[in-house]
Write an enzyme that holds these catalytic residues in place. Structure first.
Site, short mmCIF file in Angstrom:
data_model
loop_
_atom_site.label_atom_id
_atom_site.label_comp_id
_atom_site.label_asym_id
_atom_site.label_seq_id
_atom_site.Cartn_x
_atom_site.Cartn_y
_atom_site.Cartn_z
N LYS A 230 0.82 -1.04 0.18
CA LYS A 230 -0.01 0.02 0.15
C LYS A 230 0.83 1.35 -0.01
O LYS A 230 2.08 1.33 0.50
CB LYS A 230 -0.91 0.01 1.47
N ASP A 298 -11.38 3.07 -2.27
CA ASP A 298 -12.13 1.71 -2.73
C ASP A 298 -13.50 1.97 -3.14
O ASP A 298 -14.59 1.51 -2.59
CB ASP A 298 -12.25 0.93 -1.27
#
Length: 425
Positions: A230, A298
């Site tokens: 990430k 997301d």
């Protein structure tokens, strides 16, 4: 649209594509072989079933309070079954460890066992789907300081090592019972909100933790390991221990799958461009398809340039058999079942478009340095009658057409979702 109209329209589209050297029947066979892993956490906003009193954390945030959130395992399964009924193609279910059936018992994460997920395995058998699995290294008191597998507190680190070990063991048993590989993906939230001086120390600990976790080897027929990086998260804006550089190096050295989540990179990076590079050095990849808006937010997958490029690069590389596709988004501001259906159908459409691309013809122009011709064909491919091929595929699969989806989802909302209340455990 009548079935006969869909069939006749498909025949016309088939003829158009044949002029570009594309056999649409073979394309649909390839598309059918693609299994997409449906993430369970869209149904309940990443809550899980350990305790409803807990809230998520670890750099994850879900916004919105649209009615109909799944509060129980039964409600989640009902939603998933509805979603699966509206999706063409083969699928898997992607489970996080917090979604076990604990029956009101407090089972800490270093104590979870296969029995807590046997109900999901049985459900998967009944619904003819596979299962992937994830350790849950967030939303827990032992993750509150922002470090898990890279923690300098040895007790905390050992707790999370044991958790991931158990998750791998559970994944292996899932694979054995279902007769297909269960991919276990490791993502941790470890990082620093502000400046961190000892990055080396934390990354050294993370490597040591992973080495210990992976000491037990499992047959790849039943379980495969993936590691996920990430760029940053909420609370880890300044430094993420499990960066892309770290996990790419670890995956290559240790023969693990590298998970490419297209929301986990800088907004100007193209994850599609990474695929042909990483496939030079790893045997398989795991995709987490999402839609980042300005950051790793997301959002629900749509058929945009990014998702299309990802699918194109997989197909152009001839790597469908080396690619595992999963979804990773959560939106509580809209109908959650509708979000599932929109995102999963969009992901499969991206691969359909990629398979319908006249790649060989385009490459031939490219090899000759005919760049105008290459550009024009790439543009032309966008307006070829792929929609007719998609409708025919849905008809083949005996699932709803796009034109029917809204009514079906709205009916399910009225009959099921609007009757749910918040359940506290």
């Amino acid at each position: 649209m009548s079935n006969q109209t869909i069939i006749e329209t498909y025949k016309l589209a088939k003829d158009v594509y044949s002029k570009y050297g594309i056999d649409t029947d073979k394309v649909l066979e390839s598309l059918q072989n693609l299994s997409i892993s449906l993430h369970c956490w869209q149904a309940d906003d990443v809550g899980g079933f350990e305790t409803k009193a807990s809230s998520i954390g670890g750099g994850i945030q879900v916004t919105g309070n649209y009615p109909g959130k799944a509060n129980t395992v039964e409600e989640m399964r009902a939603d998933l079954e509805k979603v699966l009924s509206l999706l063409p193609g083969n699928h898997k279910l992607n489970l996080h460890a917090i979604y076990g059936e604990f029956n009101g018992e407090m089972v800490d994460r270093d104590q979870i066992e296969v029995k807590h997920f046997q109900g999901w395995i049985d459900w998967a058998k009944r619904n003819n789907v596979g299962i992937d699995f994830n350790a849950t290294c967030f939303s827990h008191p032992k993750a509150e300081d922002g470090f898990t597998l890279s923690s300098k507190d040895e007790e905390v680190r050992k707790f999370w090592i044991e958790h991931v070990k158990r998750c791998r063991e559970i994944s292996n048993e899932i694979g054995k019972q279902l007769g297909q590989p269960c991919i276990h993906n490791t993502w941790i939230p470890d990082g620093s909100k502000d400046m961190c001086v000892d990055r080396l120390g934390h990354r050294t600990l993370l490597k040591a933790s992973l080495d210990e976790i992976f000491e037990t080897e499992y047959d790849s027929k039943y379980m495969k390991d993936a590691v996920e990086s990430k760029l940053f998260g909420i609370g880890s804006e300044s430094m993420v221990v499990g960066s892309y550089d770290f996990y790419l190096g670890y995956a290559i050295k240790n023969n693990k799958l590298i998970c490419l989540d297209n929301g986990h990179f800088h907004p100007t990076e193209q994850v599609g461009d990474k695929i042909s590079s990483v496939l030079q050095f790893v045997d398989e990849i795991l995709l987490h398809m999402t839609r980042g808006v300005r950051w790793d937010s997301d959002h629900v997958v749509t058929l945009n340039d990014e998702s299309t490029l990802i699918a194109q690069e997989v197909v152009r590389a001839g790597a469908l058999d080396k690619t595992n596709v999963g979804l990773d988004f959560f939106d509580a501001s809209i109908n959650r079942v509708g979000a599932y259906v929109t995102g999963c159908r969009a992901a499969r459409k991206a691969f359909l478009l990629a398979l319908l691309e006249p790649t060989d013809l385009i490459k031939a122009h490219e090899e000759k340095g005919e760049n105008f011709e290459r550009m024009f064909l790439l543009e032309q491919a966008k307006s070829l009658p792929w929609g007719a091929v998609w409708d025919y595929y849905c008809l083949q699969q005996q699932t709803a057409l796009d034109s029917e989806i809204i009514d079906v989802v709205q009916d399910y909302e009225k009959s099921h979702l609007l009757h749910r209340g918040e359940v506290l455990v």
